[in-house]
Design an enzyme around this catalytic site. Structure first.
Site: not given
Ligand code: NAP
Length: 307
Positions: A134, A137-138
């Site tokens: 992701c 997200c990261d």
């Protein structure tokens, strides 16, 4: 005897939430079951440029959150729970989950897909410690660092381009010299000075003690191996349908996707499938949303017939 609902929708991505909007707006008694949090894979997408109605694009999270709000405004009840068992009774289904038991006349399966694993040494051990599926997200953890993106499809190229916002260099590793991704993504990536391609290359291992330090690449034409220092590895090598629970209950394709007819009815009358989880030539937010509408409509027609 416990209450029997009209529809239980399983999975709260674009397909499930749209099914919820259509079902509740048509006054059908509907419950939506979700394992974690509503939004599905789309909520993890950085930026959606091709969903109609948003000329400037919209973040995946925002798009899905709006769908959730719209569905609950029409009265959709969202319950958290993972489906463990579905039993067919005479004229209804009994669904057993980790948190509750539900009876329903119809089911809409919209369980979506999950990222495919590469299955190379270091992948499991370093997941969450540099290995990610992701970028949304990261990605921001890799400001001014070098990262690798694995895959040659739309996701790899799209998310690779997104990662150039943070990373100093994005290495895209693809096992062939031709891309599966749309030409527009390929062109955009080729024009981005922060992106470097490693074609005809596979990842032999992901290396590092506590966090990712490098990957070992193998050129599939020459057999040559090389070490590429990177701090993060983003895997975008395709999607696997979330259909484990339906094996033996619904007819599935060789790849595990649910087979449906033009009304999105599965091999079991009263059970419909919508979105990425079904056999379909195109997996997009818009096709998932469209499926959700058709599945809710078909479930309504089915209920009319049996009542
Ligand atoms: P995908 O289209 O299935 O592409 C997967 C990529 O990973 C392919 O390039 C494949 O290589 C490679 N791959 C598969 N297994 C591998 C392995 N074991 N080792 C190395 N490479 C491997 O998956 P996706 O990119 O996640 O896209 C899934 C769906 O979502 C598609 O329908 C796509 O159009 C859609 N999507 C759309 C958008 C958008 O329109 N904005 C964005 C993201 C995703 P080969 O090419 O050699 O098979």
């Amino acid at each position: 005897m416990d209450k029997i609902h009209d529809i239980v929708i399983i999975g709260a991505g674009a397909a499930g939430l749209t099914a919820g909007i259509y079902a509740c707006r048509a006054n059908m008694d509907t419950i939506l079951l979700e394992k974690f949090v509503p939004g599905g894979q789309a909520a993890l997408t950085a930026f959606v440029e091709n969903y109609p109605g948003f000329p400037d694009g919209i973040s995946g999270f925002e798009l899905m959150d709006s769908m959730r709000k719209q569905a609950t405004a029409f009265g959709l009840e969202i319950k958290t729970g993972e489906v463990k068992k579905i039993d067919k009774q005479d004229n209804f289904f009994c669904i057993g989950t980790t948190t509750c038991k539900l009876n329903t006349r119809t089911i809409i399966v919209s369980t979506g897909v999950h990222p495919r694993a590469l299955n190379v040494p270091g992948e499991k051990e370093l997941f969450g410690k540099g290995v990610s599926t992701c970028a949304t997200c990261d990605g921001s953890f890799y400001r001014d660092m070098d990262v690798a993106v694995i895959g040659g499809g739309d996701s790899a190229l799209d998310e690779g381009i997104f990662l150039t916002r943070f990373a100093s260099k994005v290495h895209i590793i693809h096992r062939r010299d031709k891309f599966r991704a749309l030409h527009t993504y390929v062109k955009k990536a080729q024009e981005n000075p922060k992106i470097e391609f490693h074609l005809n290359s596979i990842v032999a291992s992901i290396n590092g003690k506590n966090t990712v330090e490098s990957i070992t690449l193998k050129n599939v034409t020459t057999g040559e191996e090389s070490n590429l220092p990177v701090a993060g590895v983003f895997m975008y090598i395709g999607l696997v349908p979330n259909t484990k629970i339906f094996k033996g209950f619904l007819e599935l394709s060789d790849g595990g996707f649910i087979k449906v007819n033009e009304n999105l009815q599965t091999s079991v009358p009263g059970v419909f499938a919508a979105g990425d989880v079904r056999e379909t030539p195109l997996r997009q937010n818009i096709t998932a949303a469209s499926d959700g509408a058709v599945a809710a409509y078909s479930a309504g027609r089915f209920l009319e017939k049996i009542e």
